[in-house]
Design a protein around this motif. Structure first.
Motif: not given
Length: 337
Positions: A106-122, A297-306
């Motif tokens: 229902d949602a993905i939360v990504q913690i950190l990561g080099t942007l050039s690596v993860i952004d295409p998959w986000l 806070t990130a997870i509460r934001n997921v709940a708010k969004l959904l």
């Protein structure tokens, strides 16, 4: 140029100290309001929802605290966490994001990561209709990024450093992770502050902190730098965008008997805050983040969004600058003393 106040000279160093203190005061005031925010979030629910949590790694205090807090918060709100840890392996990180997208959570939360690596998959996740939220990732493919105010952190830490060294001297900088958004922001803020103090010089070439073996590598690199600059006063401070290189640097200074040099970093790892609290240690300051609260806070934001709520582009969780004078107060306030 100086400012006259009560018949005394009020100079640049005083302004630096006031600026750093103001950053701490603002963060402290923000902490007071968190109970009200928590009360407002009590009605949130993730019942029946599957929430994917993708961690770049969990070998660092910040990462592990945020990761575990997210898992527990999803469970607390009635959801099912799908938590995966790439162990600091970019190939594994890409693979785990591919797998998560295929599972259609229902949602993905990504913690950190080099942007050039993860952004295409986000982006692929967003294109697949999966809401993407992040922790400390400045991606245009993230609906909401929960983070500390890294502009404030970088500025306050730089001002503390420059104040401590009296506005002049050489500083050593670790800059190995400029591709990680928070590290880049903090580094840029250091450069922005230093350019107004022409007697402060960042030694070149800059050092490159590494993962894994961060502490050992920082120890080795700083030992080599000390051999290159053996005279006391030739180096005034060592800066890093996070505090694990700071730990290795501090250990190297103590081993070499060069405790006149001060170290500076970010995150508030307990072992580094203990060094800041030690009056004999060269650890000068560490900005303490609240990784568990960031994760929750990130997870509460997921709940708010959904639940249909509109989220801001970024959500900031307060941080506190801990220095030799206030570290006891900061650790007590954060509950990590």
């Amino acid at each position: 140029m100086s400012i006259e106040k009560s018949g005394s000279r009020f100079g640049r160093r005083d302004l630096l100290k006031l600026s750093a203190a103001a950053g701490v005061a603002v963060a402290g005031a923000s902490l007071v309001g968190q109970k009200a925010v928590l009360a407002a979030d009590e009605e949130l629910s993730l019942k029946g929802k599957r929430i994917a949590i993708s961690a770049t790694g969990t070998d660092h205090f910040f990462d592990l605290q945020a990761y575990n807090a997210q898992i527990e918060e999803v469970k607390r709100l009635g959801g099912e966490p799908i938590a995966v840890d790439a162990g600091r392996n970019d190939g594994k990180l890409v693979s785990q994001l591919q797998t998560l997208i295929a599972q259609k959570p229902d949602a993905i939360v990504q913690i950190l990561g080099t942007l050039s690596v993860i952004d295409p998959w986000l982006k692929k996740a967003r294109d697949a209709g999966i809401p993407v939220l992040t922790v400390d990732v400045g991606s245009t493919n993230s609906i909401n990024n929960t983070t500390s105010d890294n502009w404030g952190i970088g500025k306050d830490l730089a001002l503390q450093l420059v104040s401590d060294i009296g506005g002049e001297g050489n500083i050593v900088v670790f800059n190995g992770f400029y591709g990680v958004t928070p590290c880049a922001i903090r580094y840029d803020q250091l450069v922005n502050v230093v350019k107004y103090f022409p007697k402060v010089k960042i030694l070149q070439p800059e050092l490159r902190d590494v993962i894994p073996n961060t502490v050992q590598d920082a120890f080795t690199q700083i030992t080599a730098i000390l051999n290159k600059y053996p005279e006391k006063g030739s180096i005034k401070a060592i800066w890093s965008a996070w505090d694990i290189p700071q730990l290795g640097a501090t250990q190297a200074l103590a081993a070499a008997g060069r405790t006149e040099i001060r170290t500076y970093g970010v995150d508030g790892s307990p072992e580094v805050l203990q060094l800041v609290a030690d009056p004999k240690s060269p650890a000068g300051a560490d900005v303490a983040q609240q990784p568990a609260e960031i994760g929750r806070t990130a997870i509460r934001n997921v709940a708010k969004l959904l639940a249909g709520q509109t989220l801001p582009r970024e959500t900031y969780v307060p941080a506190l600058l801990a220095n030799k004078a206030n570290v006891g107060e900061v650790t007590k306030k954060l509950g990590i003393g």
